[in-house]
Every structure is written in C-alpha cells, then in structure tokens.
Design a protein around this motif. Structure first.
Motif, PDB file in Angstrom:
ATOM      1  N   VAL A 102    -166.204 -74.565 -56.005  1.00  0.00           N
ATOM      2  CA  VAL A 102    -166.781 -75.705 -55.288  1.00  0.00           C
ATOM      3  C   VAL A 102    -166.640 -76.963 -56.149  1.00  0.00           C
ATOM      4  O   VAL A 102    -166.253 -78.019 -55.659  1.00  0.00           O
ATOM      5  N   ILE A 103    -166.935 -76.835 -57.433  1.00  0.00           N
ATOM      6  CA  ILE A 103    -166.819 -77.976 -58.350  1.00  0.00           C
ATOM      7  C   ILE A 103    -165.435 -78.030 -58.988  1.00  0.00           C
ATOM      8  O   ILE A 103    -164.817 -79.099 -59.061  1.00  0.00           O
ATOM      9  N   LEU A 104    -164.927 -76.910 -59.441  1.00  0.00           N
ATOM     10  CA  LEU A 104    -163.686 -76.909 -60.213  1.00  0.00           C
ATOM     11  C   LEU A 104    -162.485 -77.420 -59.423  1.00  0.00           C
ATOM     12  O   LEU A 104    -161.549 -77.971 -60.003  1.00  0.00           O
ATOM     13  N   LYS A 105    -162.503 -77.292 -58.112  1.00  0.00           N
ATOM     14  CA  LYS A 105    -161.394 -77.798 -57.293  1.00  0.00           C
ATOM     15  C   LYS A 105    -161.564 -79.268 -56.922  1.00  0.00           C
ATOM     16  O   LYS A 105    -160.616 -79.900 -56.475  1.00  0.00           O
ATOM     17  N   GLN A 106    -162.758 -79.806 -57.110  1.00  0.00           N
ATOM     18  CA  GLN A 106    -163.039 -81.184 -56.706  1.00  0.00           C
ATOM     19  C   GLN A 106    -163.130 -82.162 -57.873  1.00  0.00           C
ATOM     20  O   GLN A 106    -162.916 -83.347 -57.699  1.00  0.00           O
ATOM     21  N   ALA A 107    -163.499 -81.664 -59.032  1.00  0.00           N
ATOM     22  CA  ALA A 107    -163.736 -82.530 -60.194  1.00  0.00           C
ATOM     23  C   ALA A 107    -162.715 -82.229 -61.289  1.00  0.00           C
ATOM     24  O   ALA A 107    -162.000 -81.230 -61.233  1.00  0.00           O
ATOM     25  N   ARG A 108    -162.685 -83.097 -62.288  1.00  0.00           N
ATOM     26  CA  ARG A 108    -161.746 -82.949 -63.408  1.00  0.00           C
ATOM     27  C   ARG A 108    -162.406 -82.231 -64.587  1.00  0.00           C
ATOM     28  O   ARG A 108    -162.362 -82.704 -65.720  1.00  0.00           O
ATOM     29  N   ILE A 109    -163.038 -81.118 -64.319  1.00  0.00           N
ATOM     30  CA  ILE A 109    -163.787 -80.390 -65.348  1.00  0.00           C
ATOM     31  C   ILE A 109    -162.825 -79.866 -66.410  1.00  0.00           C
ATOM     32  O   ILE A 109    -161.861 -79.167 -66.101  1.00  0.00           O
ATOM     33  N   ARG A 110    -163.106 -80.222 -67.671  1.00  0.00           N
ATOM     34  CA  ARG A 110    -162.283 -79.782 -68.791  1.00  0.00           C
ATOM     35  C   ARG A 110    -162.985 -78.744 -69.646  1.00  0.00           C
ATOM     36  O   ARG A 110    -162.342 -78.066 -70.441  1.00  0.00           O
TER      37      ARG A 110
END
Length: 168
Positions: A102-110
């Motif tokens: 949900v988050i990992l596909k939408q945000a630039r989480i490193r």
C-alpha cells in the motif's frame, strides 16, 4: 489474561514524497481511542522524532500528520488485526498483517525502521519480501522500554535516520 480480537481502524500516514517508513507493531489502547499513532502520553515517539529534527513535539493529530509528511516520514503498523490483551505486545497472537505494498508502491521508501523488537520480528515474519527496502530495528519508544532515556533514544534514532538519508 483477557484477549480481544481487535482490527486496526486508522490508515497509514504517508504521501508520495515519503522516504522512510516507521512501523509499530499494533496501536495501544490509548492510540486506538484517539485513532492515531502513539497516542499514549508516555510513549516517547513524538518527542524522539521531533528531537531528531530540533523541533517541538507536535500536539494535535493534524500537527503530527503535517510533521511526518514535512519530514518525509511514513508511519504505519505491521498488524492489521490480532488478538491482544490490552496494549501488551507480548500478548499478540493470531496476527493478520497489513499489506506493505500500500505504501511501498506509492511512496519513495528507501528504508524501513521498526519501532522496537516486536515490530521488527513481526515484520520479518509476516511482511518481509524480496525487493523491499532494508529494514532496521530501532529501540522502542514505549514507556515499557525504561532502560532507554529520551536523550539516548533521540541519539540512536537520529543516527540511524541520518545515516539512511545520507545514502541519497
């Protein structure tokens, strides 16, 4: 010990600009009452994260949400639902995990940071998949982690988050 089946009833905080995902295990009774993360006044999460950036801790839910997004921090919990006795992480059983995509596909989480050992272990067991950003365990901001002073928490969290941001 009396168990209750509880469903996580409020969503993650993130936007497309977020670079760091901070995961708790499951909201405390107090957090569930206020429908937002780290709602117990004795939990040091807001003091720690604000301290890292040299800011005063945010007070209202709106200020907390704005602070997180301004600092490109996403916040969520590993667990979508579970059986739990009160707020005790050690009592958690029958876990259904949140879908981190949900988050990992939408945000630039490193990088993913787990707030404490339980969140870290639950993430590894229920959520870790190949291709995800690295996950690190941070000392818990819970009042149950009395061995860690506020100053020590700010230093440990700050060093880890700064190190990850410097990798840009």
């Amino acid at each position: 010990m009396e168990y209750t089946h509880v469903v996580h009833e409020f969503g993650p905080v993130y936007d497309a600009q977020c670079e760091i995902l901070i995961l708790g295990s499951f909201p405390s009774v107090k957090s569930r009452e206020v429908s937002f993360y780290y709602g117990h006044p004795q939990n040091r999460f807001w003091k720690v994260t604000a301290g890292i950036f040299g800011e005063a801790p945010p007070e209202t839910v709106e200020e907390k949400r704005a602070f997180l997004l301004r600092r490109r921090l996403a916040v969520w919990d590993v667990i979508a639902s579970c059986d739990i006795a009160g707020s005790s992480d050690s009592s958690i059983r029958n876990v259904t995990a949140n879908d981190m995509n949900v988050i990992l596909k939408q945000a630039r989480i490193r990088a993913i940071f787990a707030n404490g050992g339980m969140a870290y272990r639950l993430f590894l067991k229920h959520c870790k998949k190949d291709g995800q950003p690295p996950v690190y365990q941070l000392p818990s901001t819970s009042p149950a982690n009395a061995a860690w002073s506020l100053e020590r928490l700010i230093k440990a969290w700050g060093e880890q988050i700064a190190a990850e941001r410097e990798k840009k």
